[in-house]
Design a protein around this motif. Structure first.
Motif, mmCIF file in Angstrom:
data_model
loop_
_atom_site.group_PDB
_atom_site.id
_atom_site.type_symbol
_atom_site.label_atom_id
_atom_site.label_comp_id
_atom_site.label_asym_id
_atom_site.label_seq_id
_atom_site.Cartn_x
_atom_site.Cartn_y
_atom_site.Cartn_z
ATOM 1 N N LEU A 274 0.858 -1.176 0.000
ATOM 2 C CA LEU A 274 0.000 0.000 0.000
ATOM 3 C C LEU A 274 0.899 1.231 0.000
ATOM 4 O O LEU A 274 1.649 1.465 0.950
ATOM 5 C CB LEU A 274 -0.893 0.009 1.247
ATOM 6 C CG LEU A 274 -1.601 -1.317 1.575
ATOM 7 C CD1 LEU A 274 -2.325 -1.222 2.916
ATOM 8 C CD2 LEU A 274 -2.566 -1.696 0.471
ATOM 9 N N THR A 275 0.842 2.004 -1.053
ATOM 10 C CA THR A 275 1.678 3.197 -1.139
ATOM 11 C C THR A 275 0.789 4.363 -1.558
ATOM 12 O O THR A 275 0.469 4.541 -2.734
ATOM 13 C CB THR A 275 2.862 2.977 -2.105
ATOM 14 O OG1 THR A 275 3.624 4.174 -2.208
ATOM 15 C CG2 THR A 275 2.409 2.496 -3.478
ATOM 16 N N LEU B 65 -4.814 1.575 4.345
ATOM 17 C CA LEU B 65 -3.730 1.503 5.316
ATOM 18 C C LEU B 65 -4.248 1.017 6.666
ATOM 19 O O LEU B 65 -5.336 1.422 7.110
ATOM 20 C CB LEU B 65 -3.084 2.873 5.501
ATOM 21 C CG LEU B 65 -2.233 3.404 4.349
ATOM 22 C CD1 LEU B 65 -1.883 4.865 4.587
ATOM 23 C CD2 LEU B 65 -0.968 2.574 4.183
ATOM 24 N N PRO B 66 -3.495 0.174 7.375
ATOM 25 C CA PRO B 66 -3.883 -0.237 8.724
ATOM 26 C C PRO B 66 -4.005 0.988 9.627
ATOM 27 O O PRO B 66 -3.282 1.975 9.467
ATOM 28 C CB PRO B 66 -2.720 -1.137 9.164
ATOM 29 C CG PRO B 66 -2.117 -1.631 7.893
ATOM 30 C CD PRO B 66 -2.268 -0.506 6.909
ATOM 31 N N TYR C 208 2.763 1.022 3.419
ATOM 32 C CA TYR C 208 2.787 -0.217 4.200
ATOM 33 C C TYR C 208 3.098 -1.375 3.265
ATOM 34 O O TYR C 208 2.478 -1.535 2.221
ATOM 35 C CB TYR C 208 1.419 -0.447 4.862
ATOM 36 C CG TYR C 208 1.297 -1.766 5.579
ATOM 37 C CD1 TYR C 208 1.848 -1.947 6.843
ATOM 38 C CD2 TYR C 208 0.623 -2.842 4.999
ATOM 39 C CE1 TYR C 208 1.738 -3.159 7.510
ATOM 40 C CE2 TYR C 208 0.500 -4.058 5.657
ATOM 41 C CZ TYR C 208 1.062 -4.203 6.910
ATOM 42 O OH TYR C 208 0.949 -5.407 7.574
ATOM 43 N N ARG C 209 4.095 -2.154 3.651
ATOM 44 C CA ARG C 209 4.499 -3.289 2.845
ATOM 45 C C ARG C 209 4.646 -4.506 3.751
ATOM 46 O O ARG C 209 5.274 -4.440 4.808
ATOM 47 C CB ARG C 209 5.834 -3.005 2.155
ATOM 48 C CG ARG C 209 6.382 -4.173 1.345
ATOM 49 C CD ARG C 209 7.687 -3.804 0.680
ATOM 50 N NE ARG C 209 8.691 -3.389 1.641
ATOM 51 C CZ ARG C 209 9.737 -2.618 1.367
ATOM 52 N NH1 ARG C 209 9.896 -2.162 0.159
ATOM 53 N NH2 ARG C 209 10.617 -2.311 2.290
ATOM 54 N N PHE D 181 12.499 -7.638 4.448
ATOM 55 C CA PHE D 181 13.517 -7.169 3.507
ATOM 56 C C PHE D 181 13.430 -5.655 3.352
ATOM 57 O O PHE D 181 13.716 -5.099 2.302
ATOM 58 C CB PHE D 181 13.399 -7.889 2.169
ATOM 59 C CG PHE D 181 12.122 -7.643 1.406
ATOM 60 C CD1 PHE D 181 12.152 -7.068 0.155
ATOM 61 C CD2 PHE D 181 10.882 -8.008 1.920
ATOM 62 C CE1 PHE D 181 10.979 -6.844 -0.572
ATOM 63 C CE2 PHE D 181 9.720 -7.797 1.205
ATOM 64 C CZ PHE D 181 9.778 -7.201 -0.047
ATOM 65 N N SER D 182 13.058 -4.971 4.447
ATOM 66 C CA SER D 182 12.931 -3.515 4.411
ATOM 67 C C SER D 182 14.286 -2.838 4.260
ATOM 68 O O SER D 182 14.417 -1.812 3.589
ATOM 69 C CB SER D 182 12.244 -3.012 5.687
ATOM 70 O OG SER D 182 10.934 -3.511 5.774
ATOM 71 N N GLY D 183 15.305 -3.401 4.897
ATOM 72 C CA GLY D 183 16.641 -2.824 4.797
ATOM 73 C C GLY D 183 17.345 -3.296 3.541
ATOM 74 O O GLY D 183 16.878 -4.164 2.811
#
Length: 328
Positions: free
Chosen positions: A163-164, A238-239, A250-251, A262-264
């Motif tokens: 969600l972007t 979005l939550p 939100y991913r 795998f955000s970093g």
């Protein structure tokens, strides 16, 4: 032996992703000598390559690139960050200018456009590369290795939520025009679909459960995974806790109900992509083909009634609609 110094041109210098390409050029020790964008808000060039020749008209940019080539100082690589529907034409320009092309996703909107590009590659003896940076992410590579070493008949249960949030401008811009962007599945989802098929194998089938201008959801059957996916640029999805923190993105990716983190590790993936390309190991036309075919199918596949194996956000929406109808 010293590494050769390469000259780059950039099409789409004012775009969101362009600075990542500029940084990759600089970090790999090369030079951006010419840039094009109809929008002149390109002050970011000062941070990376202030001496770049900048053009707002394609004709003048074309003339500059051609003059360099005729003088024996041709462009080595043209990086393409233009709107999706222009990628095909700009790749053709790069190859015919005797330069290699580095193109952002999606390489093209329609699978059949790949055949002509393959022919031009052969005619010009130049290569076409696309940015599939998630394939270079350490966590994704480790996941692929784990899947390949696991039981060959195992089918994983996977859930993707991306969600972007985008404002009203999004639907006025080319990104909101499906004919130009390819729609939500292409514009914000293609890199995830490429990553998932790279990890879990080719697509075996698909179903669309929801298709709206800013939201799509469905089920993807891969060789070794069932993927429930939900993509949206609409903030209403979005939550609550995410919105409470003032965040607009939100991913989440879960594999067998286990969160895959795998955000970093994203900050240098374009530089890593350039390193691979310059070493002759970049992802070419055939690597891009499966995800282009996938999003093309999703774009044209008629939606079906969401039943059984559906994404929780689709299920919640369906339940809310049913409840509302009952109350009325």
């Amino acid at each position: 032996m010293p590494t050769a110094h390469h000259s780059f041109a950039l099409i789409g210098a004012a775009g969101y992703v362009a600075p990542r390409h500029m940084q990759a050029m600089r970090d790999t020790g090369h030079t951006l000598v010419a840039a094009l964008d109809p929008c002149d808000s390109v002050g970011v060039l000062d941070q990376y390559f202030p001496d770049t020749h900048f053009f707002t008209e394609f004709e003048r940019f074309d003339r500059h690139v051609d003059k360099r080539r005729r003088k024996g100082a041709g462009i080595d690589y043209v990086s393409i960050c233009s709107p999706n529907y222009l990628h095909d034409a700009h790749v053709r320009f790069a190859l015919r200018s005797q330069a290699h092309a580095i193109c952002e996703k999606p390489l093209v909107l329609n699978p059949w456009n790949l055949e002509a590009l393959a022919e031009i590659e052969q005619e010009t003896d130049r290569h076409l590369y696309t940015i599939l940076q998630l394939r270079l992410h350490p966590a994704v590579r480790a996941l692929r290795e784990r899947v390949q070493q696991g039981p060959p008949d195992r089918v994983y249960d996977v859930e993707l939520t991306y969600l972007t949030s985008r404002g009203r401008w999004y639907f006025i811009s080319w990104k909101g025009d499906q004919a130009k962007s390819g729609g939500v599945a292409t514009n914000i989802g293609i890199h995830f679909f490429d990553m998932l098929s790279w990890v879990f194998g080719p697509v075996q089938g698909s179903a669309i459960h929801l298709r709206e201008p800013g939201t799509m959801a469905g089920l993807l059957h891969l060789e070794r995974a069932r993927v429930r996916w939900f993509l949206s640029v609409d903030a209403q999805h979005l939550p609550t806790e995410v919105r409470a923190q003032g965040q607009r993105t939100y991913r989440a990716l879960t594999i067998e109900d286990e969160a895959f983190e795998f955000s970093g590790g994203f900050t240098d993936l374009h530089t890593r992509s350039y390193e691979e390309i310059l070493a002759g190991r970049g992802f070419g036309l055939e690597a891009a083909r499966p995800s282009i075919q996938t999003v093309h199918t999703l774009r044209h596949e008629p939606p079906v009634s969401p039943r059984g194996d559906v994404h929780p956000l689709v299920q919640r929406r369906t339940t809310a609609v049913s409840t509302s109808l009952e109350l009325n």
